[in-house]
Scaffold this motif. Structure first.
Motif, PDB file in Angstrom:
ATOM      1  N   SER A   1       0.834  -1.202   0.000  1.00 10.32           N
ATOM      2  CA  SER A   1       0.000   0.000   0.000  1.00 10.32           C
ATOM      3  C   SER A   1       0.865   1.247   0.000  1.00 10.32           C
ATOM      4  CB  SER A   1      -0.946   0.009   1.204  1.00 10.32           C
ATOM      5  OG  SER A   1      -0.219   0.146   2.413  1.00 10.32           O
TER       6      SER A   1
ATOM      7  N   GLN B   1       4.145   1.041   2.161  1.00 15.43           N
ATOM      8  CA  GLN B   1       4.265  -0.211   2.897  1.00 15.43           C
ATOM      9  C   GLN B   1       4.573  -1.329   1.902  1.00 15.43           C
ATOM     10  OE1 GLN B   1       4.032  -0.367   6.359  1.00 15.43           O
ATOM     11  NE2 GLN B   1       3.954   1.881   6.144  1.00 15.43           N
TER      12      GLN B   1
ATOM     13  N   ASP C   1       1.362  -4.945   3.059  1.00 15.32           N
ATOM     14  CA  ASP C   1       0.186  -4.515   3.814  1.00 15.32           C
ATOM     15  C   ASP C   1      -0.903  -5.514   3.473  1.00 15.32           C
ATOM     16  OD1 ASP C   1      -1.964  -3.353   5.047  1.00 15.32           O
ATOM     17  OD2 ASP C   1      -1.577  -1.325   4.271  1.00 15.32           O
TER      18      ASP C   1
ATOM     19  N   ARG D   1      -3.348  -8.437  10.764  1.00 22.39           N
ATOM     20  CA  ARG D   1      -2.941  -7.386   9.822  1.00 22.39           C
ATOM     21  C   ARG D   1      -1.435  -7.183   9.954  1.00 22.39           C
ATOM     22  NH1 ARG D   1      -5.278  -2.394   8.067  1.00 22.39           N
ATOM     23  NH2 ARG D   1      -3.932  -1.556   6.406  1.00 22.39           N
TER      24      ARG D   1
ATOM     25  N   ARG E   1       1.855  -5.074   8.362  1.00 20.31           N
ATOM     26  CA  ARG E   1       2.331  -3.966   7.541  1.00 20.31           C
ATOM     27  C   ARG E   1       3.811  -3.757   7.834  1.00 20.31           C
ATOM     28  NH1 ARG E   1       0.516   0.986   8.737  1.00 20.31           N
ATOM     29  NH2 ARG E   1       0.037   1.726   6.628  1.00 20.31           N
TER      30      ARG E   1
END
Length: 664
Positions: free
Chosen positions: A29, A107, A110, A197, A199
């Motif tokens: 991202s 990132q 991500d 999640r 990242r």
């Protein structure tokens, strides 16, 4: 498809195709001009190309292009046939005629990992010259507990975390690694339904790209594993890195050097001369030592304030270093290991005087940073080092790095170019190393940065770690702890041994090893004694134990290959002086290995029941026990007995025991 459930290349390819497809937001991202990539990328052009690299790797290139600005994002994904693994690197290019809008929050990964209800993060500390360097840490990931990790000061494994992680869930997990020899950052958070999640990228990016300009991001590795034991994951990572990342020679992972050095604190090599080094090296020929290690101080201006003068001292080496490197080869060694610190430039040295535009400065700081993003500086360094390697006969190029670069990088960035100096420096570092290796195919690079503070996926792909920590030289408990921590992630590192004593030697042993001054019979022990731990068996006035020294060196040479095998910690990790420590290295293809066992100074119990790992219950194994006095005995056990545990005894503390085992 959950990446945790992937067992082979076809499933990993299916996961990749689902993640990188037209109209789908990929597992990375960024923002561009304040808009998120989730909003932008589905409207951009999309292309895919595929190229077979070799029998084990296929390269897939996914390209996203903004028709309005000409900004292009290229993701180079490598898929592996022999491991359930995928790697990728992002490249941002401005193919337009104007500056791009500001790119920010880039990132490199991500994404959300699914397939588990409970997640644990296995990780290790970085290096900070402490006994607990690389200490193993397990975090239980919870919805209300976000985890943020980043190194200190711009060196990728400095203090906080080694950028290799084992994300374990219900029946397996994912190994995750970052390749960026600068200031990375990672965030982990449990979201709804137990999904994780993940990242990670550079810690700070906020920059526009000029026409024709391109940058890259950190490299990302994901490697799946199945099972309930986290060591299944650790050992899959070790095997993967050995196969696809660590330097190779003639198709096999390089064996780390066996070295000798007279250069240590406080004066390093400041008083070294051609003659003194040749005489010193001659004492190590009977040990089978392969390289003479000449550390800091061989250059004009000496250590520490001569960095920036990469020319041999005329008072020590009037003919240059070639007579020294040729001399050790005539003794039967493989050559010379030579220390450099090219990224640090001290005020008033040659580079600082002659090329002030090549260096980055901070107020009231006599140290400068050689800007590897400056094309002329990088070109000069490549040519100068390459010529020295050829002219002086350098076999191992040791690159140290003893300052934090991050303040220099960030001070040099304009508000709309934040991160660019770091990117250019890191890219320059890789160009430097790649060029030296291409020009000198037999060259080995050592990546020291104040002892193991720049270890990441990109670094270990080009270099080895011969001095993994600057913690109290030769202190054995720290060395045991460092092996126990870092061996979960990296398949081989090295350190040094200060005196020919079995407990000290075995605490330091790995695939490579450095023997230091007190291994020479001519050492003035009273001068060196302050650097020996209290466990050392030498006492002033005793004759030098030459036969024991030869026997210990022979023991190391005999077992060093096992350190490339699978790793198991057999006792709880502990930095305490009253604990036992034991670990095992196992070669599955030989069904053989070694176990190193240590009873520390204040440990009150002389016996321990120790279960081994990885052996077959129905097999018969011959075990050779070597005690602290190097006396050997042989016993035969059934594999089932070894798995349940055998009784081991070490009569005196501190003491050690080496077990070599092989299936009969």
């Amino acid at each position: 498809m959950s990446i945790v459930s992937i067992t082979g290349m076809k499933e990993m390819q299916q996961w990749m195709q689902a993640q990188f497809a037209r109209g789908v937001h990929p597992p990375f991202s960024f923002t561009c001009g304040g808009k998120s990539s989730a909003e932008l990328l589905p409207r951009w052009g999309f292309e895919q190309k595929t190229r077979r690299l070799d029998r084990s790797r296929t390269l897939h290139i996914f390209t996203y292009t903004d028709p309005a600005t000409g900004l292009q994002v290229e993701c180079e994904c490598t898929l592996f046939r022999d491991f359930p693994a995928i790697e990728w690197v992002l490249y941002f290019r401005n193919t337009g005629a104007q500056d791009t809008p500001v790119l920010a929050e880039v990132q490199a990964i991500d994404t959300t990992l699914t397939g588990g209800r409970r997640w644990r993060l296995h990780r290790a500390l970085g290096s900070n010259a402490q006994r607990d360097d690389f200490a193993p840490i397990t975090d239980e990931l919870k919805p209300d507990k976000a985890i943020h990790l980043a190194p200190v000061g711009g060196r990728s494994s400095n203090t906080v975390a080694l950028p290799f992680f084992n994300l374990q869930t219900d029946n397996g997990g994912v190994l995750f690694a970052i390749g960026w020899s600068g200031q990375w950052a990672a965030d982990l958070l449990i979201e709804n339904r137990g999904n994780l999640r993940l990242r990670a990228g550079m810690e700070q990016t906020h920059l526009k790209l000029h026409p024709g300009e391109a940058i890259r991001t950190p490299r990302i590795l994901l490697l799946a594993w199945q099972g309930e034991d986290e060591f299944i994951g650790f050992n899959r990572l070790r095997r993967f890195l050995l196969q696809h990342h660590v330097p190779h020679r003639r198709g096999k992972p390089v064996t780390l050097p066996f070295t000798c050095s007279s250069c240590g604190p406080p004066d390093e090599a400041n008083q070294a001369t051609e003659q003194s080094q040749l005489e010193f090296a001659s004492h190590f020929v009977p040990y089978g030592v392969e390289y003479l290690w000449l550390d800091a101080g061989w250059f004009e201006g000496r250590w520490p304030n001569g960095v920036g003068n990469w020319f041999p001292r005329k008072d020590g080496f009037p003919r240059g270093l070639r007579p020294l490197s040729d001399g050790v080869r005539r003794m039967g060694m493989k050559g010379l290991l030579l220390w450099f610190e090219p990224e640090r430039v001290y005020e008033g040295t040659w580079i600082d005087r002659e090329h002030p535009d090549w260096v980055l400065r901070l107020p009231n700081n006599p140290n400068r940073l050689l800007n590897l993003g400056h094309p002329s500086a990088l070109h000069w360094l490549i040519e100068h080092l390459s010529q020295m390697i050829e002219r002086e006969g350098i076999a191992v190029y040791r690159q140290d790095f003893n300052i934090d670069p991050l303040p220099f990088w960030r001070a040099a960035d304009a508000p709309d170019r934040q991160g660019i100096t770091e990117i250019r420096h890191v890219q320059g570092l890789y160009t430097l190393w790649d060029t030296l290796l291409k020009r000198h195919p037999d060259l080995l690079i050592d990546n020291c940065a104040s002892g193991g503070r720049r270890l990441d996926l990109e670094t270990i792909s080009r270099s080895v770690a011969l001095w993994r920590s600057d913690y109290r030289y030769f202190e054995p408990v720290g060395q045991q702890c460092h092996t126990a921590g870092i061996s979960r992630y990296l398949p081989t590192t090295a350190t040094g041994c200060g005196y020919p004593d079995a407990y000290l030697m075995r605490s330091a042993m790995n695939n490579g090893l450095g023997l230091w001054t007190a291994w020479s019979p001519t050492t003035v022990y009273e001068t060196y004694r302050q650097f020996l731990p209290p466990e050392a068996s030498w006492q002033p006035g005793q004759p030098f134990p030459l036969q024991r020294a030869k026997a210990l060196a022979a023991e190391f040479r005999r077992v060093r290959g096992y350190f490339l095998g699978d790793f198991y910690l057999l006792t709880p990790y502990s930095t305490a002086d009253d604990a036992w420590m034991a670990y095992q290295f196992h070669l599955p293809e030989k069904d053989a290995g070694i176990v190193l066992i240590f009873r520390r100074t204040k440990c009150a119990t002389p016996a321990l029941r120790l279960p081994l790992r990885a052996v077959h219950a129905d097999g018969s194994y011959e075990l050779r026990f070597s005690d602290e006095h190097l006396k050997r005995s042989v016993k035969v056990f059934r594999g089932q007995e070894l798995l349940k545990g055998i009784e081991v005894t070490i009569e005196h503390a501190p003491g050690s025991l080496l077990i070599e085992y092989r299936r009969g």
